[in-house]
Design a protein around this motif. Structure first.
Motif, PDB file in Angstrom:
ATOM      1  N   VAL A  98       0.845  -1.196   0.000  1.00  0.00           N
ATOM      2  CA  VAL A  98       0.000   0.000   0.000  1.00  0.00           C
ATOM      3  C   VAL A  98       0.880   1.245   0.000  1.00  0.00           C
ATOM      4  N   GLN A  99       0.297   2.364  -0.362  1.00  0.00           N
ATOM      5  CA  GLN A  99       1.017   3.635  -0.341  1.00  0.00           C
ATOM      6  C   GLN A  99       1.288   4.053   1.106  1.00  0.00           C
ATOM      7  N   ASN A 100       2.361   4.768   1.295  1.00  0.00           N
ATOM      8  CA  ASN A 100       2.685   5.281   2.625  1.00  0.00           C
ATOM      9  C   ASN A 100       1.717   6.409   3.014  1.00  0.00           C
ATOM     10  N   ILE A 102      -1.170   6.270   4.438  1.00  0.00           N
ATOM     11  CA  ILE A 102      -2.615   6.001   4.436  1.00  0.00           C
ATOM     12  C   ILE A 102      -3.034   5.662   5.857  1.00  0.00           C
ATOM     13  N   SER A 126       0.056   3.722   7.477  1.00  0.00           N
ATOM     14  CA  SER A 126       0.934   2.796   6.759  1.00  0.00           C
ATOM     15  C   SER A 126       2.345   3.369   6.644  1.00  0.00           C
ATOM     16  N   GLN A 128       6.358   2.091   4.856  1.00  0.00           N
ATOM     17  CA  GLN A 128       7.162   1.117   4.109  1.00  0.00           C
ATOM     18  C   GLN A 128       6.280   0.090   3.400  1.00  0.00           C
ATOM     19  N   GLY A 129       5.144   0.565   2.898  1.00  0.00           N
ATOM     20  CA  GLY A 129       4.270  -0.287   2.095  1.00  0.00           C
ATOM     21  C   GLY A 129       3.418  -1.243   2.887  1.00  0.00           C
ATOM     22  N   GLY A 160      -7.668   4.927  -1.346  1.00  0.00           N
ATOM     23  CA  GLY A 160      -6.306   4.478  -1.576  1.00  0.00           C
ATOM     24  C   GLY A 160      -5.969   3.144  -0.946  1.00  0.00           C
TER      25      GLY A 160
END
Length: 356
Positions: A98-100, A102, A126, A128-129, A160
């Motif tokens: 996932v995007q950082n 979030i 979130s 580091q992904g 997202g």
């Protein structure tokens, strides 16, 4: 009556006895349907039969081994051994890739496909992904426990973020204590009188904590005068308790343990995986599930630390499964030795083709 050696008379026997006594007193030798003695006999017999029933009820409940649930509550309160309630499962839901930055707010509902609901406990962002969110089950029961990797879905979409996350170490959920287990704990208070720090005292104290169903005392664990208490849950797949529960056990025991004790260590059992290779003559998904259930029950029932699991007993347990006709146990090939800190758990099961 219960275990008293007294035989409770039946209602017809009571009527006959009282009728005979009355006729003897009245110097009567004939029994007429409307005779006063007959009426008196039936009325008194009914009343006495009710009293016998109540005495029988008291005889069954006066000790905890046969007591009904309500009376068992009374016995437990007298012995300071209350029934352990249900607990909520807790753990994490994990998203990867996932995007950082979030964020998932607290009190967000996450659903399992069977309707079980989990709620996030703290806001999490979130990094580091990876988004790893702490959750707790909405209801208290063992049904809230979840195997790693099970899909869990957001009730409300988050921009997202995929709606599907995956269970990560969601455990610690327990049902209300089984009636027989509670009965055994109460009876243990009769058999094992508290002795201010005997081995049985530490076992009893540990088992008073929610989530602990088995315990063992290790004398001089870290030197002379120290005590080690090894604990396990009744979870057949993950008997080793979490660090949170271990801390609760230690905090519960410390005020009860003798002041002279120089050290208390509470630690979890070591899970020994027992992989199996098995062939069934009649091989269906239902029979496989029944076989696995019997194997797990056998491992929990006979897998005491420091003991030996005999192959013949394992084969016998498999034969008890509903629908099983014949089988071949390919592995293990010998008895299973358990170390002093080990309890067995079922490992990977490999299903082979049955050959005559």
């Amino acid at each position: 009556m219960q275990n008293s050696g007294f035989s409770r008379p039946t209602l017809p026997q009571l009527i006959d006895t009282i009728r005979g006594d009355l006729l003897t007193r009245f110097n009567e030798d004939s029994v007429l349907r409307r005779l006063d003695a007959e009426v008196y006999a039936r009325v008194q017999a009914a009343a006495i039969h009710t009293l016998y029933g109540y005495i029988d009820y008291l005889a069954r409940n006066i000790l905890p081994d046969l007591a009904d649930e309500n009376w068992l509550t009374r016995h437990g309160n007298i012995k300071r051994c209350p029934r352990k309630g249900a607990t909520k499962a807790s753990g994490f839901v994990r998203w990867e890739g996932v995007q950082n930055a979030i964020s998932l707010p607290a009190d967000t509902e996450i659903h399992r496909d069977d309707g079980q609901i989990y709620t996030t406990t703290v806001p999490t962002t979130s990094a580091q992904g990876v988004l790893r969110v702490p959750v707790v089950a909405k209801s208290s029961s063992q049904a809230g426990n979840c195997e790693d990797g099970i899909a869990l879905r957001l009730a409300t979409p988050i921009s997202g973020l995929s709606s599907t996350g995956y269970a990560d170490s969601i455990r610690t959920g327990t049902d209300i204590e089984d009636l027989d287990s509670w009965r055994q704990r109460i009876m243990a208070r009769w058999y094992d009188t508290p002795q201010g720090g005997a081995d049985s005292d530490y076992v009893r104290w540990a088992k008073e904590v929610l989530g602990i169903s088995r315990a063992w005392t290790h004398r001089h664990k870290n030197g002379i005068g120290t005590v080690g208490v090894m604990v396990a849950s009744d979870d057949v797949d993950h008997p080793a308790p979490t660090q949170e529960i271990l801390t609760k056990v230690r905090e519960h025991i410390l005020p009860l343990a003798p002041v002279a004790g120089s050290g208390l260590t509470v630690f979890a059992v070591t899970e020994k995986s027992v992989p199996l290779s098995l062939a069934l003559s009649t091989d269906t998904s239902e029979i496989r599930a029944a076989v696995i259930g019997e194997i797990k029950a056998f491992l929990q029932r006979e897998g005491e630390p420091g003991s030996k699991l005999f192959l013949s007993r394992l084969t016998e347990a498999i034969s008890l499964a509903a629908g099983e006709v014949a089988h071949r146990l390919i592995a293990p090939t010998g008895d299973i030795e358990l170390a002093q800190t080990e309890v067995p758990v079922l490992g990977e099961v490999t299903w082979a083709k049955y050959k005559e």
